[in-house]
Every structure is written in structure tokens, then in C-alpha cells.
Design a protein around this motif. Sequence first.
Motif, PDB file in Angstrom:
ATOM      1  N   GLY A 196     -33.793 -18.841  -4.275  1.00  0.00           N
ATOM      2  CA  GLY A 196     -35.047 -18.974  -3.155  1.00  0.00           C
ATOM      3  C   GLY A 196     -34.766 -18.392  -1.887  1.00  0.00           C
ATOM      4  N   GLY A 197     -33.945 -17.365  -1.916  1.00  0.00           N
ATOM      5  CA  GLY A 197     -33.507 -16.542  -0.701  1.00  0.00           C
ATOM      6  C   GLY A 197     -32.158 -17.134   0.333  1.00  0.00           C
ATOM      7  N   ALA A 198     -31.593 -18.397  -0.233  1.00  0.00           N
ATOM      8  CA  ALA A 198     -30.909 -19.147   0.404  1.00  0.00           C
ATOM      9  C   ALA A 198     -29.503 -18.235   0.467  1.00  0.00           C
ATOM     10  N   TYR A 199     -28.785 -18.418   1.587  1.00  0.00           N
ATOM     11  CA  TYR A 199     -27.386 -17.778   1.913  1.00  0.00           C
ATOM     12  C   TYR A 199     -26.534 -18.567   2.419  1.00  0.00           C
ATOM     13  N   PRO A 200     -25.090 -18.156   1.925  1.00  0.00           N
ATOM     14  CA  PRO A 200     -24.153 -19.242   2.547  1.00  0.00           C
ATOM     15  C   PRO A 200     -24.379 -19.204   4.063  1.00  0.00           C
TER      16      PRO A 200
END
Length: 443
Positions: A354-358
Amino acid sequence: MRYFFTLMLASFFFAAAALPEAAWPMKAKDGRHSYCTSAPGINTPAVFWTLPSVQTAAEGGPCTVIGENDDIYIVKKTAGTYSIEEINRKGETQRVYATGSASPIVSLATGGGRLYAVVNGALQAWVLGNTSPQWTVSSNIGSVAVLDESGNVFVANPDTLYAFTPSGANLWPQHYDLDTTWFVGAWPGYYGNAVFIIYDTYYAAINTSNGSQRWRHDITAWGAFDYFAGPVIGPDGASWVGRVASGSIWDYVMIEPSLGGCNLDIVPLYNEALFAVSDAKRLLFAGSERLLGWDYVMGASSSADNVFDTNIHFNTTSAITIAADRFYCGRGNGSLYAFNMDGTQRWVYPLGIGGAYPSHIMAADQYGTLYMVLSDGRMAAVGEAPVAVVSGPSSSAVGVPVSFSSAGSGPSRARPSTRPAPPRPGTRRCSRTTAPGACRRRP
């Protein structure tokens, strides 16, 4: 009036004790805050599982630590209360250590068979396996908890550096009086039987044996600043502290054990500039503007040389984790990147979550699997494919390994449309004789 800043922008600096290599990184194993591990590197990444409702960087400290037996400790939010969950490598909950607090957790540390948490102004300690706290000290504590080789734990409040044995007894006859009027850095470090801490305008080394001051250095010698953060300590004991001035411009200063120093005054990365140091004494910087690599020399002719400078715009900042011959960092486009130590890109892997990033520190276990808190409040485990991909108990979107064009080259669908500029060996050199500001590089 006294102020105590827990600098959450330093979600970046980890702390440590001499435990098995499997116990990296944690605010207990890597007391130098180096981000450097000997864990094997990932060649063909895959998302193994995700978990929801993890404490984010915006809420509190970067609380993901790897235990001595490869158990993972994370902070979860349930009905407005923060607790510590012990999970295994499959993402399955083994135990829950309740804090009873509606406040986020500032720091987690584990070592010597114990788990420590700084939460709501208190230091809590558990014996692993027993979910009831063994002891608690409430004294407006707000710093990272740092452990030494004997398992002693060090924390600070606005006035005092505290030292406790694993059983909770005072390690020193009296605690070290910081006597501050401004702030205490939230991220003390440990190296060579000393705790390194920033307070007011000073950077000091405190002997862990008796709480005496080894040395103290006035960091205003390098000019005015808004605040300092750090330290990160190299394998030779050279300390690096980040100076923030003009709101968001970062400089880095090297403090030697002899109290000499090298004013790097390097590139303004803007926002939070995160960095790591390898065992080969290569500094790595990541910010929203670019990636940088610097090599340094400590001694009578201290210096630092820029060895690579990429033009990758990360759109956000992500901590760096070093593993063997490579390093990782996340990007705001929802991808995880791997780079060789010379700054060349090894692979890029769209996480597909869903487009999440670290969003902050990635903890690596002894197998090289990365455990990362994502920007949307989930946690993901990313490891080497084709290891069996397991579905975590709370995962609704488990990553499936994508096709790879060739071993070690990364997923074929992950190749960016444009590659970063090749490394540009720099000629700028900063040394003790360099005039302040002479090495500042503008975008």
C-alpha cells in the motif's frame, strides 16, 4: 527553566552490550550506534509477513530489538495502551509484557536475560519469560537505555545520568550530576568502558566503573547550533555528533578520545540526516536529498574524504542498516533499497504494501532478515527468497516473492526508470585546519 528534549529525530542511533552476534541491532547490543552488523546480505528480497498496530517513529522511539535467542521485541498499541510483544521469526506472539501506560515507549533494550523499557518517565525491567516487571525506577527518565558488557544499564533525565545493575541496585555510590540548564541528548552511547552523553553545550565521557568524568568537551567550539544529536562511535573510538543549525541543516563533528576534532561542516541534508559507520570506518549518510559516503582518519592529521555522493531523492528520511558488504535504506516511494558500500545500487524492491515505506531503524537478525516499522504503523519482515514465505497471523497482505531476472540482481519489476548518478569521488577534504564552513556543499 529546564528543557529536556528526547530527540525522536534520532530514531536513528542504537545502543548496545557485548552479547552474541545474533542480538543485533538493539538499544543494548550496538552501544556505538553504528548500525553495522555482520549479518549476511539479502540478494533476492521478499516480504515474509506484516503485523498491524506497531508504534511508529512519530509516536516514540525506534523500538524493535532482537533478543539473544532470535526473539523479536516490538511495541504494539491495543485500546490506547502500549505493550511489548515478544514474537518469533514467523511473526507469532510468544509473550506480552504490559507497561500499563498510555504513553509511547521511548526505548527498548535487551541483554543478559532481561528486557528494559523507558516509558512515561520510568525505567522498567523484566526477567525474560516473566511478564511481571522485576523492578521500576521512576525519575523523569527520557533517554535511550544503554547496556555495558556486564549488563549494567545507563539512562538519563534532565539532571542526572543513572547507572543500575541488572537487579536494579545503584551501580555507583552517587549518580552523575549533569547540572543542565538546557537539554540532555536522548541517545547516550557506550564504548571502551565509558558512557558518552551530550548535555547543554558539552559532550562528555563518563567512566562506567565509578561514574567519574573521563573528559568533557565544549561543543560550541564549532559555532552556534540549535541542538546536537548522537553520538555515533566508530570502531576506533572516534565519536561523531550531528549538529543542527538554521532549523534543518546538519553538520557533523568528529570528537577524538584525545579531544581533538575534525569539523566536517559537510552537506546540508535537510530534515533528519541519518547515518551509520562501518567497521572499515566509512560513514554513510541518508537524507531526503541524497546518499553520501565519507571515509575518515583519526589521529594527528584527522581528516575525512567524500568517496561517493548519489543524487537519489528519497522524499523522506530512512535509517541505514549495514549488513556485510552492503547497506539498506527505505524510500518514500514504498521501496527498500540495497547499495554496495561504494554507493552503487545493488537492487530496489517495491514492498507492495500500500505504498508504505520503512520509517525508521531496521533490525537485522543473524540470518539477515530485516524487521522494519513502516510508515503506516505496520511491521514487515523482509528476507531472502526463496526461503519459505510464511503468512503472519495478523497479515492481510503478505508479500509474495516476485520474479527475479537473475540471482542477486533484484526483482525485475523493481528497476527504476532512471539510475542514480555514478559515484563521484570527492576532492573536498575537511581537517582541523579547514576553515569553518569551507566544506559545506549546497544542493
